[in-house]
Design an enzyme around this catalytic site. Sequence first.
Site, PDB file in Angstrom:
ATOM      1  N   ASP A 279       0.856  -1.172   0.000  1.00 27.28           N
ATOM      2  CA  ASP A 279       0.000   0.000   0.000  1.00 27.28           C
ATOM      3  C   ASP A 279       0.900   1.233   0.000  1.00 27.28           C
ATOM      4  OD1 ASP A 279      -2.804   1.201   1.999  1.00 27.28           O
ATOM      5  OD2 ASP A 279      -1.788   1.969   0.228  1.00 27.28           O
TER       6      ASP A 279
HETATM    7  C1  GLC Z   1      -3.634   4.834  -0.145  1.00 24.40           C
HETATM    8  C2  GLC Z   1      -4.611   3.844   0.453  1.00 24.40           C
HETATM    9  C3  GLC Z   1      -4.952   2.687  -0.466  1.00 24.40           C
HETATM   10  C4  GLC Z   1      -4.954   3.189  -1.899  1.00 24.40           C
HETATM   11  C5  GLC Z   1      -3.523   3.540  -2.258  1.00 24.40           C
HETATM   12  C6  GLC Z   1      -3.418   4.121  -3.675  1.00 24.40           C
HETATM   13  O1  GLC Z   1      -2.707   5.225   0.837  1.00 24.40           O
HETATM   14  O2  GLC Z   1      -4.296   3.291   1.725  1.00 24.40           O
HETATM   15  O3  GLC Z   1      -6.217   2.159  -0.063  1.00 24.40           O
HETATM   16  O4  GLC Z   1      -5.450   2.192  -2.779  1.00 24.40           O
HETATM   17  O5  GLC Z   1      -2.923   4.429  -1.310  1.00 24.40           O
HETATM   18  O6  GLC Z   1      -4.072   5.341  -3.726  1.00 24.40           O
END
Ligand code: GLC
Length: 717
Positions: A279
Amino acid sequence: MPDSAFAYQNPTLPVEARVADLLSRMTRQEKIAQCAQLFVILSNRPQIEALIRKQGLGSRILASTHLAGSVREIATEVEDINALQRVAVEETRLGIPLIHGRDVIHGHRTVFPIPLAMAAAWEPGLVEQAYTIAAREAASAGVNWAFAPMLDIARDPRWGRIIEGFGEDPYLASRNTVAAVKGFQGEDLSSPDRILACAKHYIGYGSAEGGRDYNTGEISDHTLRNIYLPPFKAAVEAGLGSVMSAFLDFNGEPASGSHYLLTELLKGELGFSGFIVSDWDSVVELINHRVAEDERAAAQIAFNAGVDMEMVSDSYLQHLDQLLENGEVSEERLEDAVRRILTAKFRLGLFERPYTDPALGEKVQFTPEHQALARRIAGMGMVLLQNKNSLLPLSRDLKHIAVIGPLARQRSALLGAWVLDGLISETQTLLEAIQQACPQAEVPEISDAMNDEMLMAVADSDVVILAVGESNARSGEYNCVASLDLPAGQEALIEAVANLGKPLVLVVLAGRPVNLTRAVRLADAILYAWHPGSLGAKAIADILFGAVYPSGKLPVTFPRGEGQIPLYYNHKSTGRPHMNRTLDLPVEPLYPFGFGLSYTTFSYRDIKVDRSSIKLAESVTVSALVTNTGRHAGEEVVQCYLQDCVASLTRPVRELKGFARVALQPGKSQRVSFTLGPAELSFYDRSGKLVVEPGKFKVWIGGDSQATLEGQFSVTP
Ligand code: GLC
């Protein structure tokens, strides 16, 4: 440009063979590049293009900030997406296409209700249709991969991301998860209107202490497996293509650096064959967690733990080569990661169809059919919490309607958080929707602020529709609260309006459960509309004026305030079940899980259990007679709860194990049945195995988690 004679370029070969052939031709640098996902902005585009020409790139994230869902994102242009894809496909030795990922959390341009509100519809079939539409629209914009569905079980409404998941219950979350994965991926992932799903955030993210995002959780393996794991297990069994690892640490390990969670449990026990993406920069955040000295160590830990692709940080690109050279990461591990990623790209058909037709979007996005479904699911997910003296539904013959409050003329609050492609200009306000629903009525346009103009409008009205709640910026990622009270000033407004003695309908637009303890005493009717999406305002008007009858049920417990947290229905008995109290607040919730009223009433009677005793691997069918005892037609979500009365581990006082929507005319009855077998009766025991244990079981059927109509049966060895 690759030689078309290469076997992997042959679409008639099985995916496994194509992957094996391509892998055999790749250099180490080309393999490492497939394990990287980067974002592209004007300032870094030249370097990214140079990187691609040199060794390729796994993925481009169509986002430019880690708070993509909490701030309005730059739209993505298909021509721009195609242009960089052309570099990967036509200007490199092997022509491996990029996979484009984007946060398609609850719709693309047609914005559906937030996932928590979709869960409140208790209608997975419609959820699958919603995610099918989201896939079609996103694919037309060049997206191949959605960072959704979010499966985090959430028991703390202070946590802003409770809105992105399907609530507090593993069974309800699992049913909606399967619907979302099937909606995104369909039966044939290579279809041009299907995209790869990504179950997130693995795992336990909703357990962040204090409801504060990214905070530590503490989850026993028993609770991890019996509460947080089931939706991921269901997603894997539904053919899930990817998983995103979570930011948080629990039980002493960051989720993005845990070999036990990522490889032993997810890839091993659950047999997940897709790939795992971190993430955002959760790989290099292992340094902040203080389990890695530097980015090199972070890359080694995350990659060996099982994170196949690194999102936006570039520690893999910078350090994997050296780690491989020193034997700190194995070639087999690299092969495994790249095989998983290439398999997804071949399954998606990206080698045959790497580009998107720029003209497609306008043809398939925000069509009347898509809007109709968004309106339907929004209405089905709204929950009627109170309706004193059957004030609702309102008559369309009313002459004076005051539509007031801080959210009466809001648009983005209707859309909710994580909206990257929904258009404000295509989102009606509640005021506009009511004016449209009652053209003959006087529905004055007055300011949102509480002032004497507003109170005068109330004094002149036949009924007041007061829109309160949260803006879209008060929930979602990184938007957590310490208090569940309505935003400052709103309770005073409700009281001031209630004091004028007019019939008062409260419409609550919120992402999370808010504390309505005072509002319950002041309002005649309360409709919880959540953040209901592009067509939410129309859906509210449909319910208020009776074009649609409310049938939504709560997917989360509504506390009387944050002092009760954590408060969830599937709690344990404890050793003193009758001594669970606080001196300053009742311990019961304001509204229980599964609660929701309609414009009619339903009764439950005559529960039947077809067999009083079954063997371990057998099933039992339980049923009850549901009757519409009111004056209106209505739909009821009939729920089935189970208790494993005595087990080797402490088990919840009750757990949801089935639900079904039934539509009944006044006075009509229907017998509703549920079959309970090993899948419903089993739980993870002390050794982490799914088992059914012999003994007595209780079962209840009713309209919410406090159902009292009870049956029993036994399981024998
Ligand atoms: C963010 C979120 C995740 C998201 C990713 C891309 O920090 O935690 O859910 O899909 O980054 O935007």
